[in-house]
Structure formats: C-alpha cells, structure tokens
Design a protein around this motif. Structure first.
Motif, PDB file in Angstrom:
ATOM      1  N   THR A  43       0.794  -1.225   0.000  1.00  0.00           N
ATOM      2  CA  THR A  43       0.000   0.000   0.000  1.00  0.00           C
ATOM      3  C   THR A  43       0.829   1.280   0.000  1.00  0.00           C
ATOM      4  OG1 THR A  43      -0.169   0.047   2.414  1.00  0.00           O
ATOM      5  CG2 THR A  43      -1.891  -1.160   1.215  1.00  0.00           C
ATOM      6  N   THR A  44       2.076   1.218   0.447  1.00  0.00           N
ATOM      7  CA  THR A  44       2.889   2.435   0.497  1.00  0.00           C
ATOM      8  C   THR A  44       3.726   2.569  -0.776  1.00  0.00           C
ATOM      9  OG1 THR A  44       4.730   1.336   1.613  1.00  0.00           O
ATOM     10  CG2 THR A  44       3.045   2.362   3.027  1.00  0.00           C
ATOM     11  N   ASP A  45       3.966   3.805  -1.157  1.00  0.00           N
ATOM     12  CA  ASP A  45       4.797   4.055  -2.336  1.00  0.00           C
ATOM     13  C   ASP A  45       6.200   3.486  -2.153  1.00  0.00           C
ATOM     14  OD1 ASP A  45       2.717   5.410  -3.606  1.00  0.00           O
ATOM     15  OD2 ASP A  45       3.409   7.390  -2.968  1.00  0.00           O
ATOM     16  N   THR A  46       6.741   3.634  -0.956  1.00  0.00           N
ATOM     17  CA  THR A  46       8.093   3.151  -0.701  1.00  0.00           C
ATOM     18  C   THR A  46       8.193   1.648  -0.889  1.00  0.00           C
ATOM     19  OG1 THR A  46       8.470   4.964   0.853  1.00  0.00           O
ATOM     20  CG2 THR A  46       9.942   3.056   1.024  1.00  0.00           C
ATOM     21  N   ALA A  47       7.274   0.897  -0.319  1.00  0.00           N
ATOM     22  CA  ALA A  47       7.296  -0.564  -0.456  1.00  0.00           C
ATOM     23  C   ALA A  47       7.117  -0.974  -1.915  1.00  0.00           C
ATOM     24  CB  ALA A  47       6.229  -1.204   0.421  1.00  0.00           C
ATOM     25  N   GLN A  48       6.257  -0.274  -2.630  1.00  0.00           N
ATOM     26  CA  GLN A  48       6.051  -0.590  -4.045  1.00  0.00           C
ATOM     27  C   GLN A  48       7.317  -0.343  -4.859  1.00  0.00           C
ATOM     28  OE1 GLN A  48       2.607   1.794  -4.942  1.00  0.00           O
ATOM     29  NE2 GLN A  48       1.211   0.386  -3.898  1.00  0.00           N
ATOM     30  N   ARG A  49       8.043   0.740  -4.550  1.00  0.00           N
ATOM     31  CA  ARG A  49       9.298   1.028  -5.267  1.00  0.00           C
ATOM     32  C   ARG A  49      10.358  -0.028  -4.957  1.00  0.00           C
ATOM     33  NH1 ARG A  49       8.489   6.184  -3.245  1.00  0.00           N
ATOM     34  NH2 ARG A  49      10.407   6.065  -2.028  1.00  0.00           N
ATOM     35  N   ILE A  50      10.443  -0.441  -3.693  1.00  0.00           N
ATOM     36  CA  ILE A  50      11.415  -1.476  -3.328  1.00  0.00           C
ATOM     37  C   ILE A  50      11.073  -2.788  -4.023  1.00  0.00           C
ATOM     38  CG2 ILE A  50      12.343  -2.864  -1.433  1.00  0.00           C
ATOM     39  CD1 ILE A  50      11.848  -0.382   0.378  1.00  0.00           C
ATOM     40  N   ALA A  51       9.797  -3.135  -4.041  1.00  0.00           N
ATOM     41  CA  ALA A  51       9.367  -4.375  -4.705  1.00  0.00           C
ATOM     42  C   ALA A  51       9.717  -4.348  -6.179  1.00  0.00           C
ATOM     43  CB  ALA A  51       7.865  -4.584  -4.509  1.00  0.00           C
ATOM     44  N   GLU A  52       9.475  -3.234  -6.833  1.00  0.00           N
ATOM     45  CA  GLU A  52       9.791  -3.114  -8.256  1.00  0.00           C
ATOM     46  C   GLU A  52      11.288  -3.318  -8.483  1.00  0.00           C
ATOM     47  OE1 GLU A  52       9.445  -2.804 -12.266  1.00  0.00           O
ATOM     48  OE2 GLU A  52       7.824  -3.027 -10.813  1.00  0.00           O
ATOM     49  N   ALA A  53      12.089  -2.706  -7.663  1.00  0.00           N
ATOM     50  CA  ALA A  53      13.538  -2.874  -7.794  1.00  0.00           C
ATOM     51  C   ALA A  53      13.934  -4.324  -7.525  1.00  0.00           C
ATOM     52  CB  ALA A  53      14.272  -1.937  -6.835  1.00  0.00           C
ATOM     53  N   ALA A  54      13.314  -4.934  -6.548  1.00  0.00           N
ATOM     54  CA  ALA A  54      13.673  -6.308  -6.171  1.00  0.00           C
ATOM     55  C   ALA A  54      13.387  -7.313  -7.269  1.00  0.00           C
ATOM     56  CB  ALA A  54      12.938  -6.715  -4.895  1.00  0.00           C
ATOM     57  N   VAL A  55      12.300  -7.123  -7.983  1.00  0.00           N
ATOM     58  CA  VAL A  55      11.971  -8.102  -9.020  1.00  0.00           C
ATOM     59  C   VAL A  55      12.723  -7.854 -10.315  1.00  0.00           C
ATOM     60  CG1 VAL A  55       9.710  -8.663  -8.044  1.00  0.00           C
ATOM     61  CG2 VAL A  55       9.879  -6.890  -9.788  1.00  0.00           C
ATOM     62  N   THR A  56      13.321  -6.667 -10.447  1.00  0.00           N
ATOM     63  CA  THR A  56      14.053  -6.379 -11.678  1.00  0.00           C
ATOM     64  C   THR A  56      15.564  -6.451 -11.505  1.00  0.00           C
ATOM     65  OG1 THR A  56      13.949  -3.991 -11.254  1.00  0.00           O
ATOM     66  CG2 THR A  56      12.216  -4.956 -12.635  1.00  0.00           C
ATOM     67  N   ILE A  57      16.041  -6.347 -10.268  1.00  0.00           N
ATOM     68  CA  ILE A  57      17.472  -6.437  -9.991  1.00  0.00           C
ATOM     69  C   ILE A  57      17.692  -7.598  -9.036  1.00  0.00           C
ATOM     70  CG2 ILE A  57      19.506  -5.278  -9.049  1.00  0.00           C
ATOM     71  CD1 ILE A  57      18.019  -2.615  -9.529  1.00  0.00           C
ATOM     72  N   SER A  58      18.482  -8.550  -9.409  1.00  0.00           N
ATOM     73  CA  SER A  58      18.743  -9.727  -8.583  1.00  0.00           C
ATOM     74  C   SER A  58      19.453  -9.335  -7.297  1.00  0.00           C
ATOM     75  CB  SER A  58      19.599 -10.729  -9.345  1.00  0.00           C
ATOM     76  OG  SER A  58      20.068 -11.723  -8.470  1.00  0.00           O
ATOM     77  N   PRO A  59      18.986  -9.835  -6.125  1.00  0.00           N
ATOM     78  CA  PRO A  59      19.682  -9.575  -4.867  1.00  0.00           C
ATOM     79  C   PRO A  59      21.138 -10.070  -4.886  1.00  0.00           C
ATOM     80  CG  PRO A  59      17.546 -10.545  -4.421  1.00  0.00           C
ATOM     81  CD  PRO A  59      17.768 -10.601  -5.917  1.00  0.00           C
ATOM     82  N   LEU A  60      21.437 -11.033  -5.721  1.00  0.00           N
ATOM     83  CA  LEU A  60      22.812 -11.520  -5.797  1.00  0.00           C
ATOM     84  C   LEU A  60      23.737 -10.440  -6.353  1.00  0.00           C
ATOM     85  CD1 LEU A  60      22.218 -15.143  -7.109  1.00  0.00           C
ATOM     86  CD2 LEU A  60      22.644 -14.403  -4.761  1.00  0.00           C
ATOM     87  N   HIS A  61      23.173  -9.423  -7.035  1.00  0.00           N
ATOM     88  CA  HIS A  61      23.975  -8.356  -7.599  1.00  0.00           C
ATOM     89  C   HIS A  61      23.945  -7.093  -6.741  1.00  0.00           C
ATOM     90  CE1 HIS A  61      24.229 -11.072 -10.835  1.00  0.00           C
ATOM     91  NE2 HIS A  61      23.140 -10.745 -11.445  1.00  0.00           N
ATOM     92  N   TRP A  62      23.127  -7.046  -5.675  1.00  0.00           N
ATOM     93  CA  TRP A  62      23.010  -5.857  -4.853  1.00  0.00           C
ATOM     94  C   TRP A  62      24.345  -5.470  -4.228  1.00  0.00           C
ATOM     95  CZ3 TRP A  62      17.888  -7.000  -1.832  1.00  0.00           C
ATOM     96  CH2 TRP A  62      16.823  -6.909  -2.724  1.00  0.00           C
ATOM     97  N   ARG A  63      25.136  -6.460  -3.844  1.00  0.00           N
ATOM     98  CA  ARG A  63      26.398  -6.140  -3.176  1.00  0.00           C
ATOM     99  C   ARG A  63      27.350  -5.397  -4.099  1.00  0.00           C
ATOM    100  NH1 ARG A  63      26.575 -11.780  -3.815  1.00  0.00           N
ATOM    101  NH2 ARG A  63      27.986 -12.391  -5.469  1.00  0.00           N
ATOM    102  N   ASP A  64      27.123  -5.458  -5.414  1.00  0.00           N
ATOM    103  CA  ASP A  64      27.986  -4.776  -6.370  1.00  0.00           C
ATOM    104  C   ASP A  64      27.565  -3.336  -6.597  1.00  0.00           C
ATOM    105  OD1 ASP A  64      29.330  -7.187  -6.719  1.00  0.00           O
ATOM    106  OD2 ASP A  64      28.016  -7.793  -8.378  1.00  0.00           O
TER     107      ASP A  64
END
Length: 169
Positions: A147-168
């Motif tokens: 329901t929050t804009d922030t959570a929706q933005r994080i979700a969008e990033a999460a499904v498009t950018i692999s967490p395995l690459h976040w550390r880079d």
C-alpha cells in the motif's frame, strides 16, 4: 521463533527455509525504513513488526494452503494468552502493538504490514535466484498487497534487480 521455520516455503520446494525469527527481524528493519520514508515513526513501525508473528509460537507458521481448511487464528486472543503473566506495562505494550498491527489504521501499522509482504517478496526473489522455481505466486501476491509508495518502489527494484547483484551496487 528462532527455531520455528516458515513452513509455507516447503510447498515451494525450499529445503531449509528461514525461521520466523529471521523473518521478523528483517520485517522490523524494513518497517523502520519504510516508515522513515513515508513520514512515520520508524521505531514504532519496527516495534509492531517485531510482534506481528509472535502468535506463531503457539500456532506454527500456517501455509496459505491450510487457510482454506482452518479459521484464521485470532492474533489478539493468542497474544492475550501469551502475555497474561507479564507485568502490566510490558503486557499492555505488546497487546497494544498487536492490536495496532492487526487494525492497520495507523501509518506505522501499514508500514509494518507492507514490510511483512515485502520481506516475503524479497525472500522469494532470493530463493528464486538460488534455483527454487515455484515462487512466482508469492511475488505476485506480495506486490498486489503493498500500500505504500516506498514498499512498491522497493518491490519493483527487487523483481528487476537480482539480490545476488546488490552487493555490487
């Protein structure tokens, strides 16, 4: 909570899912961050998130497949029983937190609830990236419930950018 596993993931083929305690810690961290971005009280949102699944000590983590056959456990009633022996201030603090979370009327409660769904989404993405294939339903369900804009933005990033690459990054 640290020894009880999140049972729903077994249905997706996860052999050793995270514990309810591990889930709750990350939910609390996310709730605080979401609340900060949304203009709420990060400490309150995190506190609500810490207690949001404490009832599962009594019920276990009920997977969604069980919900069609069981009534939803009453979080307030379970919390009342769990906290009956606590000193008054501690008892009331936990009960108030669970009630606020369940009512979802405050910004902090909505941030904590979004954090719960977002943590599930992040965990599903992480499992998917390690080879677990049956997680798309969890991801889609979580995205639809935010329901929050922030959570929706994080979700969008999460499904498009692999967490395995976040550390880079």
């Amino acid at each position: 909570m640290k020894r009880m596993r999140r049972a729903g993931w077994w249905h997706a083929g996860v052999r050793d899912p995270e514990s309810i305690g591990e889930h709750s810690l990350r939910v609390a961290q996310l709730a605080g961050l979401i609340a900060a971005e949304e203009g709420g009280d990060p400490a309150r949102a995190a506190y609500l998130a810490i207690w949001h699944d404490s009832q599962e000590i009594r019920t276990g983590d009920l997977p969604h497949t069980a919900r069609a056959h069981l009534d939803k456990p009453d979080a307030r009633a379970i919390t009342e029983a769990q906290t009956a022996q606590l000193p008054d201030a501690a008892r009331d603090s936990v009960r108030d937190a669970v009630d606020e979370y369940e009512s979802a009327e405050t910004l902090e409660a909505r941030c904590a609830r979004d954090a719960d769904k977002l943590e599930m989404l992040l965990q599903a993405v992480e499992y998917r990236d390690t080879g677990v294939r049956r997680v798309d339903g969890w991801i889609d369900s979580a995205r639809k419930s935010l329901t929050t804009d922030t959570a929706q933005r994080i979700a969008e990033a999460a499904v498009t950018i692999s967490p395995l690459h976040w550390r880079d990054r």
